[in-house]
Each structure stands twice: as C-alpha cells, then as structure tokens.
Design a protein around this motif. Structure first.
Motif, PDB file in Angstrom:
ATOM      1  N   LYS A  28       0.834  -1.208   0.000  1.00 14.40           N
ATOM      2  CA  LYS A  28       0.000   0.000   0.000  1.00 14.40           C
ATOM      3  C   LYS A  28       0.867   1.256   0.000  1.00 14.40           C
ATOM      4  O   LYS A  28       0.589   2.219  -0.721  1.00 14.40           O
ATOM      5  CB  LYS A  28      -0.915  -0.010   1.222  1.00 14.40           C
ATOM      6  CG  LYS A  28      -1.882   1.164   1.277  1.00 14.40           C
ATOM      7  CD  LYS A  28      -2.804   1.015   2.465  1.00 14.40           C
ATOM      8  CE  LYS A  28      -3.780   2.208   2.539  1.00 14.40           C
ATOM      9  NZ  LYS A  28      -3.116   3.503   2.654  1.00 14.40           N
ATOM     10  N   ALA A  29       1.936   1.234   0.852  1.00 12.77           N
ATOM     11  CA  ALA A  29       2.825   2.393   0.893  1.00 12.77           C
ATOM     12  C   ALA A  29       3.506   2.597  -0.458  1.00 12.77           C
ATOM     13  O   ALA A  29       3.654   3.739  -0.927  1.00 12.77           O
ATOM     14  CB  ALA A  29       3.876   2.192   1.989  1.00 12.77           C
ATOM     15  N   LYS A  30       3.925   1.473  -1.120  1.00  9.51           N
ATOM     16  CA  LYS A  30       4.549   1.591  -2.424  1.00  9.51           C
ATOM     17  C   LYS A  30       3.567   2.154  -3.451  1.00  9.51           C
ATOM     18  O   LYS A  30       3.926   3.030  -4.260  1.00  9.51           O
ATOM     19  CB  LYS A  30       5.052   0.217  -2.863  1.00  9.51           C
ATOM     20  CG  LYS A  30       5.782   0.238  -4.186  1.00  9.51           C
ATOM     21  CD  LYS A  30       6.290  -1.151  -4.539  1.00  9.51           C
ATOM     22  CE  LYS A  30       7.016  -1.128  -5.877  1.00  9.51           C
ATOM     23  NZ  LYS A  30       7.504  -2.497  -6.253  1.00  9.51           N
ATOM     24  N   ALA A  31       2.338   1.632  -3.413  1.00  8.10           N
ATOM     25  CA  ALA A  31       1.329   2.134  -4.347  1.00  8.10           C
ATOM     26  C   ALA A  31       1.033   3.605  -4.091  1.00  8.10           C
ATOM     27  O   ALA A  31       0.894   4.400  -5.045  1.00  8.10           O
ATOM     28  CB  ALA A  31       0.048   1.299  -4.224  1.00  8.10           C
ATOM     29  N   ASP A  32       0.953   3.988  -2.796  1.00  3.09           N
ATOM     30  CA  ASP A  32       0.716   5.395  -2.480  1.00  3.09           C
ATOM     31  C   ASP A  32       1.858   6.261  -2.984  1.00  3.09           C
ATOM     32  O   ASP A  32       1.625   7.362  -3.528  1.00  3.09           O
ATOM     33  CB  ASP A  32       0.543   5.558  -0.971  1.00  3.09           C
ATOM     34  CG  ASP A  32      -0.745   4.907  -0.472  1.00  3.09           C
ATOM     35  OD1 ASP A  32      -1.642   4.664  -1.305  1.00  3.09           O
ATOM     36  OD2 ASP A  32      -0.848   4.636   0.744  1.00  3.09           O
ATOM     37  N   ALA A  33       3.110   5.763  -2.796  1.00  2.00           N
ATOM     38  CA  ALA A  33       4.263   6.543  -3.250  1.00  2.00           C
ATOM     39  C   ALA A  33       4.252   6.677  -4.775  1.00  2.00           C
ATOM     40  O   ALA A  33       4.546   7.751  -5.317  1.00  2.00           O
ATOM     41  CB  ALA A  33       5.551   5.863  -2.792  1.00  2.00           C
ATOM     42  N   GLN A  69       1.616   9.157  -5.653  1.00  2.00           N
ATOM     43  CA  GLN A  69       2.081  10.509  -5.355  1.00  2.00           C
ATOM     44  C   GLN A  69       3.082  10.980  -6.401  1.00  2.00           C
ATOM     45  O   GLN A  69       3.035  12.142  -6.849  1.00  2.00           O
ATOM     46  CB  GLN A  69       2.719  10.535  -3.955  1.00  2.00           C
ATOM     47  CG  GLN A  69       1.744  10.310  -2.810  1.00  2.00           C
ATOM     48  CD  GLN A  69       0.751  11.461  -2.676  1.00  2.00           C
ATOM     49  OE1 GLN A  69       1.046  12.610  -3.030  1.00  2.00           O
ATOM     50  NE2 GLN A  69      -0.439  11.141  -2.170  1.00  2.00           N
ATOM     51  N   ALA A  70       4.008  10.076  -6.783  1.00  2.00           N
ATOM     52  CA  ALA A  70       4.993  10.458  -7.799  1.00  2.00           C
ATOM     53  C   ALA A  70       4.302  10.731  -9.133  1.00  2.00           C
ATOM     54  O   ALA A  70       4.655  11.681  -9.851  1.00  2.00           O
ATOM     55  CB  ALA A  70       6.030   9.343  -7.958  1.00  2.00           C
ATOM     56  N   MET A  81       2.434  14.616 -13.036  1.00  2.00           N
ATOM     57  CA  MET A  81       1.338  15.232 -13.785  1.00  2.00           C
ATOM     58  C   MET A  81       1.235  16.717 -13.470  1.00  2.00           C
ATOM     59  O   MET A  81       1.054  17.562 -14.370  1.00  2.00           O
ATOM     60  CB  MET A  81       0.027  14.522 -13.456  1.00  2.00           C
ATOM     61  CG  MET A  81      -0.062  13.096 -14.009  1.00  2.00           C
ATOM     62  SD  MET A  81      -1.570  12.250 -13.497  1.00  2.00           S
ATOM     63  CE  MET A  81      -2.806  13.311 -14.259  1.00  2.00           C
ATOM     64  N   LYS A  82       1.380  17.069 -12.191  1.00  2.00           N
ATOM     65  CA  LYS A  82       1.323  18.482 -11.819  1.00  2.00           C
ATOM     66  C   LYS A  82       2.476  19.246 -12.442  1.00  2.00           C
ATOM     67  O   LYS A  82       2.306  20.378 -12.920  1.00  2.00           O
ATOM     68  CB  LYS A  82       1.364  18.607 -10.296  1.00  2.00           C
ATOM     69  CG  LYS A  82       0.093  18.137  -9.611  1.00  2.00           C
ATOM     70  CD  LYS A  82       0.191  18.316  -8.103  1.00  2.00           C
ATOM     71  CE  LYS A  82      -1.094  17.860  -7.399  1.00  2.00           C
ATOM     72  NZ  LYS A  82      -0.996  18.019  -5.926  1.00  2.00           N
ATOM     73  N   GLU A  83       3.667  18.620 -12.425  1.00  2.00           N
ATOM     74  CA  GLU A  83       4.821  19.293 -13.013  1.00  2.00           C
ATOM     75  C   GLU A  83       4.624  19.485 -14.513  1.00  2.00           C
ATOM     76  O   GLU A  83       4.972  20.537 -15.063  1.00  2.00           O
ATOM     77  CB  GLU A  83       6.078  18.468 -12.744  1.00  2.00           C
ATOM     78  CG  GLU A  83       7.360  19.133 -13.226  1.00  2.00           C
ATOM     79  CD  GLU A  83       8.585  18.333 -12.861  1.00  2.00           C
ATOM     80  OE1 GLU A  83       9.693  18.740 -13.262  1.00  2.00           O
ATOM     81  OE2 GLU A  83       8.430  17.296 -12.198  1.00  2.00           O
ATOM     82  N   GLN A  84       4.067  18.436 -15.166  1.00  2.00           N
ATOM     83  CA  GLN A  84       3.803  18.551 -16.596  1.00  2.00           C
ATOM     84  C   GLN A  84       2.780  19.645 -16.869  1.00  2.00           C
ATOM     85  O   GLN A  84       2.933  20.447 -17.815  1.00  2.00           O
ATOM     86  CB  GLN A  84       3.301  17.208 -17.125  1.00  2.00           C
ATOM     87  CG  GLN A  84       3.023  17.186 -18.615  1.00  2.00           C
ATOM     88  CD  GLN A  84       4.281  17.349 -19.447  1.00  2.00           C
ATOM     89  OE1 GLN A  84       5.378  17.078 -18.959  1.00  2.00           O
ATOM     90  NE2 GLN A  84       4.140  17.802 -20.673  1.00  2.00           N
ATOM     91  N   GLN A  85       1.753  19.681 -16.052  1.00  2.00           N
ATOM     92  CA  GLN A  85       0.739  20.732 -16.218  1.00  2.00           C
ATOM     93  C   GLN A  85       1.332  22.111 -15.973  1.00  2.00           C
ATOM     94  O   GLN A  85       1.041  23.065 -16.714  1.00  2.00           O
ATOM     95  CB  GLN A  85      -0.432  20.478 -15.266  1.00  2.00           C
ATOM     96  CG  GLN A  85      -1.253  19.249 -15.620  1.00  2.00           C
ATOM     97  CD  GLN A  85      -2.321  18.963 -14.588  1.00  2.00           C
ATOM     98  OE1 GLN A  85      -2.404  19.656 -13.563  1.00  2.00           O
ATOM     99  NE2 GLN A  85      -3.146  17.935 -14.848  1.00  2.00           N
TER     100      GLN A  85
END
Length: 250
Positions: free
Chosen positions: A88-93, A96-97, A102-106
């Motif tokens: 779960k932590a890996k999936a969350d990370a 998040q990445a 996506m935010k950086e691309q936007q």
C-alpha cells in the motif's frame, strides 16, 4: 451300650475337628483372596496412574502443538499485514509520484502557454529552433565521436592482430630454424661418430689420416672453427671425453 456312647463321642470329636479345619481353610483362603484383591487393586491403581499421566502428557503435547500452530498463524498474519502495508505504501508513493509528475507537466505546459502569450509566436519559434539546433549539433557531435571511437578501436584491433600475427610468424620461423639446426647438428654428430668408429677400425696410417681429415672437415664445417689436430710441437692438452662425438683427440 457303652460302646455306642464311645463311638458317638468319637464321631462328635471328628465332626468338630473337621469343622475347625474347614474354618481354618476358609480363613486362609479369605486371607489369600484379600492379598490378591489388594495386589490387584494396587496394580489397577498404578495402571490408572500411568494412563492418567500418559493422557496428561498427550494433552500437554496437543496444547503445545496448538500453541505453535496459533503462533505460526499469527506470524503469517503479521507478515501478510506488513506486506500489505508495504504494498500500500509503495502504491501510495507511486501514485504521489505520478500525481507530482502530472502536476509538473501541467505546470510546464502552463508556463509554456504563458511564454507563448508573453513573447509571441516568433520568439517561441526562435527558441524552439535554437533548442532544435543545439539538439542536432549535440547528436552530430555524438555520432562523430562515436564513429571516431569506433574507427580508432578498429585500428587498434587491427594493429594488435597484425602484431600478434607477426610475433606468431617470428616464433614459427625461429622454431623451424631451431628444428633444422638441431636436425643438422644431429646428422653431423652421427657422421662424426661413424667416422671415428671407422678411424678406430682403420689399419693403415694413410686410411687413419684420410678419415681424420674428413672428421676435421666435418667439425670445421659444423662449428665454424678447425679443432686442433694434435700434430706438431704445439699439440694442445686433450681434456675431452674420447667417447664424445665432438672430441678429436686421437
């Protein structure tokens, strides 16, 4: 009449004695039965005690087995929980990445849009052209140096192979020369040995002199120098082994 009374008394005594003996036998039998009953009771008690102890040990072993089984199940459950938490932590990370990317691309696209709006299409084209030119130049340099490095590597490999071939040829030539020289030396030694055998078997002085001349000629041709003949006042001291084919001291 007196005889009948006496017989009656004796009969009564015998009856009494028989009754007493029966009583004694019954008492002894009763004691024996009591002893046997007590022993049987003791053995039964011991068997019951052993059975009870075995039952207790089996119950304890079963309890330990169940405890171990529950412990393993609990450990497996904890491991599964930890693995699930890590997943779960890996999936969350990763999420998040991905969101950050996506935010950086936007944000990048927004800045490009602002740049296009602020500087206009012309400046944007110039910037894009400059970047493209730099990219093309970088690619060209990379290709150039890659080709140069490849050619240099091929040249070095060719030089190395040529040097190895040259060394191998020289080695083969030297081995062939050594082989021929050894064969010639061996043949010369055989000829000299045969001539010395003939010299020992020769009967006349002329024949011995002729054979000695042949030996001297062979040795001079094989060694490049003429060995001492042993004639005249300057005859050197002979220190070689007469069995040696190269010895000319005779």
């Amino acid at each position: 009449m007196s005889d009948n009374k006496e017989s009656s008394v004796l009969f009564s005594l015998n009856d009494l004695m028989g009754l007493e003996e029966d009583r004694i036998r019954q008492e002894e039998q009763a004691k024996t039965n009591a002893v046997k009953a007590a022993e049987a009771a003791r053995l039964a008690a011991e068997r019951a005690k052993v059975d009870q102890e075995e039952a207790r040990m089996r119950a304890e072993q079963e309890r330990l087995r169940l405890d171990e089984l529950r412990r393993k199940e609990e450990d497996a459950r904890l491991v599964a929980i930890q693995e699930a938490e890590l997943a779960k932590a890996k999936a969350d990370a990763e999420n998040q990445a991905r969101l950050a990317a996506m935010k950086e691309q936007q944000e990048h696209q927004r800045r490009l849009e602002e740049l296009r709006q602020d500087q206009g299409k012309k400046k944007l084209k110039i910037a894009v052209g400059s970047v493209a030119a730099l990219l093309v130049a970088a690619i060209g340099l990379f290709v150039f140096f890659s080709v140069q490095n490849s050619r240099e590597q091929e040249r070095q490999n060719a030089m190395r192979i040529e040097a190895e071939n040259r060394v191998e040829s020289e080695r083969k030539r030297a081995d062939e020369e050594n082989r021929r020289r050894d064969e010639a030396q061996k043949a010369l030694l055989e000829e000299i040995t045969n001539l010395k055998d003939k010299l020992e078997q020769a009967g006349s002085v002329e024949a011995r002199a002729k054979i000695q001349q042949e030996i001297d000629a062979k040795m001079k041709g094989g060694t490049g120098r003429r060995p001492p003949t042993g004639k005249g006042p300057d005859k050197p001291k002979c220190d070689c082994d007469r069995n040696d084919p190269m010895c000319s001291c005779f």
